[in-house]
Design an enzyme around this catalytic site. Structure first.
Site, short mmCIF file in Angstrom:
data_model
loop_
_atom_site.label_atom_id
_atom_site.label_comp_id
_atom_site.label_asym_id
_atom_site.label_seq_id
_atom_site.Cartn_x
_atom_site.Cartn_y
_atom_site.Cartn_z
N ASP A 278 0.91 -1.19 0.04
CA ASP A 278 0.09 -0.08 0.06
C ASP A 278 0.85 1.25 0.15
O ASP A 278 0.59 2.15 -0.59
CB ASP A 278 -0.99 -0.08 1.15
CG ASP A 278 -1.66 1.24 1.25
OD1 ASP A 278 -2.42 1.41 0.49
OD2 ASP A 278 -1.58 2.16 2.22
N GLU B 122 -2.30 -5.44 -3.55
CA GLU B 122 -1.28 -4.37 -2.76
C GLU B 122 -0.21 -5.48 -2.14
O GLU B 122 0.91 -4.91 -2.21
CB GLU B 122 -1.79 -3.82 -1.74
CG GLU B 122 -2.76 -2.58 -2.13
CD GLU B 122 -3.66 -1.73 -1.11
OE1 GLU B 122 -3.84 -0.61 -1.36
OE2 GLU B 122 -3.77 -2.27 -0.20
#
Length: 231
Positions: A51, A123
């Site tokens: 992320d 992610e």
């Protein structure tokens, strides 16, 4: 637990030095509850790392590519690029769904909850590429698979928060503020699904589901924009 590394690496476009790092990106927490013999951890730490890498790559790209856009415009565009819908769609396009390691219960869910899992896995894959290959490889992966959606978002005016944008359009087109009503709740407390109705006056525009009232409302607004052709 057997995975076809060559197929996964073909999907991702990266040949990994450490195959365990790749496998870990696909391990959902629920899978370990049913398979305690698995020695690898679930993918949440990789998701956390990915992320951060994703945000930096996207922010850097937008900053350099759109010098005339304000901070607020860049933030909205970044949010549209990295939201659950966008990331899960890219993950599906890559075929990541085929390699998810889930509990039997999670594997049956193909709705909004699966979208969250796919977005988180995307992610996690970024995190695993970063660890195994470095920043440049992670940047290349993001540039190839996600950044091309930028122009699509701009052309379709999709960079606005759906709920705020629907309210703006409803006030402009119909002269009223839309409202949301929870129509039903289902599932256990730790995994509820909310069904929300989006109304303009007494007109039910659309119903949508989500794992929280807020998510259901955002999904209803997103669908409402399509139904009303206000995008």
């Amino acid at each position: 637990m057997t995975l076809d590394f060559e197929k996964i690496e073909a999907c991702v476009g990266v040949v990994f030095k450490d195959k365990d790092t790749l496998v870990q990106a696909f391990i959902h927490r629920s899978y370990l509850n049913e398979h305690p013999e698995v020695k690898l951890a679930h993918n949440e730490r990789l998701e956390f790392l990915g992320d951060a890498v994703l945000e930096l790559v996207i922010t850097d790209h937008l900053y350099r590519s759109y010098p005339k856009k304000t901070e607020g415009e860049l933030t909205s565009l970044r949010s549209a690029l990295v939201n659950t819908n966008s990331l899960s769609l890219v993950a599906q396009t890559l075929g990541l769904n085929e390699y998810l390691l889930l509990s039997k219960g999670e594997a049956k869910d193909t709705g909004r909850a699966r979208q969250f899992i796919l977005a988180n896995t995307f992610e996690s894959v970024i995190g695993s590429i970063y660890l195994d290959q470095g920043y440049d490889a992670a940047q290349l992966f993001i540039a190839k698979n996600l950044i091309p959606k930028t122009e699509e978002i701009l052309e379709g005016n999709l960079m606005h928060d759906p709920k705020s944008f629907f309210q703006e359009k409803a006030q402009e087109k119909a002269g009223v503020t839309p409202s949301y009503k929870v129509l039903s709740e289902s599932g256990p407390d730790h995994a509820k699904t909310f069904t929300v109705g989006l109304y303009i006056g007494n007109e039910l525009v659309v119903e949508a589901k989500g794992p929280s009232k807020q998510e259901a409302e955002q999904e209803a607004a997103r669908q409402g924009l399509v139904v009303k052709k206000w995008r």
